[in-house]
Scaffold this active site. Structure first.
Site, mmCIF file in Angstrom:
data_model
loop_
_atom_site.group_PDB
_atom_site.id
_atom_site.type_symbol
_atom_site.label_atom_id
_atom_site.label_comp_id
_atom_site.label_asym_id
_atom_site.label_seq_id
_atom_site.Cartn_x
_atom_site.Cartn_y
_atom_site.Cartn_z
ATOM 1 C CG ASP A 1 -0.229 0.208 2.517
ATOM 2 O OD1 ASP A 1 0.660 -0.609 2.815
ATOM 3 O OD2 ASP A 1 -0.544 1.173 3.245
ATOM 4 C CD GLU B 1 3.901 1.434 7.091
ATOM 5 O OE1 GLU B 1 4.509 1.902 8.065
ATOM 6 O OE2 GLU B 1 3.696 2.071 6.030
#
Length: 451
Positions: free
Chosen positions: A92, A156
């Site tokens: 991500d 994250e």
């Protein structure tokens, strides 16, 4: 770099690595599904799962984590009786922010001036490619000498804790003798560095309300309490005159005793405009690695274009607070919320909501894995000695893993050196750093297996 079969293999694989990173950067995998389609993150996760399968990983799985995102897991068996190493990265990415500020499209890898530009090139899709390169180099030169687990996180950057909660629920899944977190970076390009401390973080949303609805500023302004002004007053109370973070009850005088960071180098790395001063006191390393730091990430209020002459009835902000090792992030959250509530003026109604949190981290640098990495980096970066540095950012998973596996050694390396400008427009990665760190990781796995 001296002739070395592993280094030669990595060099030969760089064109493939660039092509793969181009594909991976092409997914707009921002784990904020109110802004970006969830399908983009799912496509990135599936790309990584396919890449692991192609490398011979077994038990490859897309893990549905409690925050609604997916992490990718795979296991590559090594020789019988070998140690187990967990390799971590995340797919991500941060939103591109102001797309007009990008010189090239954020989700298209573009080469310019010897660097590869695009969102996630360094943070942390490049880390995925680094792990693949290291493993491929070992497979081509005698095989991978350890059992390898790979975990690639899907949220994250959001700090929503999906993988942490999943790991707590399945503690056997990520168990390893050593964990390599590929989400840090060298202190500068060409200087091999392991990150030994991380600041923790908390995210708090603040809502201030003063009126039943907006009012005409001419008719009511001067007596009607302005919610936006009240919010600004409260936010301003979080900084001293010199810009130091001041949260009531929170220690802000920590000292860093490792690698130093000159103000001149920091100004260059941060691209501080000429004539603008730095904030805070103490050394730069003190300020960014050993002390708390508050940042106002966003404010909901009328934009300048289209604004009307109104007293605002409500306003909202998102605040980030980074805290150094030794400070409990949960306690810091309570202090921040209490501070905001105490410093909001005029009796305005204020509510605070925590939306993300991660604890700070400090590594044990005396472990054998650190010597194995130092020896590997000496080969990958000839003439340089591995340095220890802090990082102001947060990787909440580190403390979760340290708690679950107290005997595991944890090392943080990666591609996010200052020139990478992660989280900003025009993020980039140095292909030379990708090459050298891939070599270092491969040699580390070999050294660690033999130790």
């Amino acid at each position: 770099m001296p002739s070395n079969p592993v280094a030669e293999t990595v060099a030969s694989l760089l064109p493939r690595a660039k092509a793969e990173l181009t594909e991976l950067v092409g997914f707009a995998s921002v784990a904020d599904f109110t802004q970006f389609p969830k399908s983009e993150s799912e496509a990135a996760a599936n790309w990584i799962a396919d890449a692991l399968r192609a490398e011979g990983f077994t038990d490859v799985a897309l893990l549905d984590t409690p925050d609604g995102t997916q992490s990718v897991y795979g296991y590559l068996p090594g020789p019988e009786g070998a140690k187990t190493v967990l390799l971590y990265a995340h797919y991500d990415v941060q939103p591109p922010l102001d797309e007009a500020g990008w010189l090239t499209p954020p989700f298209e890898l573009t080469e310019r001036d010897g660097r590869w530009y695009g969102r996630g090139t360094a943070d942390c899709k490049g880390g995925v490619i680094m792990h693949l390169l290291a493993l491929r180099a070992l497979k081509a030169n005698g095989g991978v000498p350890v059992h390898v687990k790979v975990i690639v996180e899907g949220s994250e950057e959001q700090g929503t804790g999906g993988l942490e909660r999943y790991a707590e629920q399945h503690p056997e899944l990520l168990a390893a003798d050593t964990i390599v977190i590929g989400d840090a970076g060298n202190f500068r390009v060409g200087l091999p560095t392991v990150t030994t401390t991380l600041r923790g973080m908390t995210l708090v949303r603040v809502q201030v309300d003063t009126l039943a609805g907006n009012l005409h500023s001419g008719q009511f302004g001067g007596a009607a309490p302005d919610a936006l002004a009240a919010l600004i007053r409260a936010l301003d109370s979080l900084r001293a005159e010199d810009g130091s973070t001041t949260v009531d009850g929170l220690d802000a005088v920590g000292k860093w005793d490792g690698l130093e960071y000159t103000e001149e180098q920091f100004r260059a790395d941060a691209k501080v405009l000429e004539g603008v001063g730095l904030i805070g006191d103490g050394s730069v390393a003190d300020r960014i690695w050993a002390r708390p730091a508050v940042t106002v990430l966003g404010i909901d209020c009328p934009p300048v274009v289209g604004a009307t002459p109104s007293v605002q009835a409500g306003a909202r902000a998102l605040i980030s607070l980074r805290v150094p090792p030794g400070v409990d992030a949960a306690e810091a959250t309570k202090l921040l919320q209490a501070h905001i509530e105490a410093h909001t003026p005029w009796g305005a109604r204020v509510t605070t909501e925590q939306i993300g949190q991660g604890q700070p981290f400090r590594a044990d640098t005396s472990s054998p894995a650190y010597q194995a990495m130092a020896d590997a980096m000496a080969v990958a970066y000839p003439g340089e000695t591995m340095q220890y540095a802090g990082q102001g950012g947060s990787i909440p998973l580190c403390n979760t893993l340290a708690g679950l596996y107290p005997r595991a050694e944890i090392l943080l390396i990666g591609l996010s050196e200052p020139e990478a400008q992660i989280h900003a427009v025009n993020e980039s990665v140095s292909p030379e750093e990708l090459e050298r760190l891939s070599v270092a990781e491969a040699l580390f796995l070999r050294n660690y297996a033999a130790g």
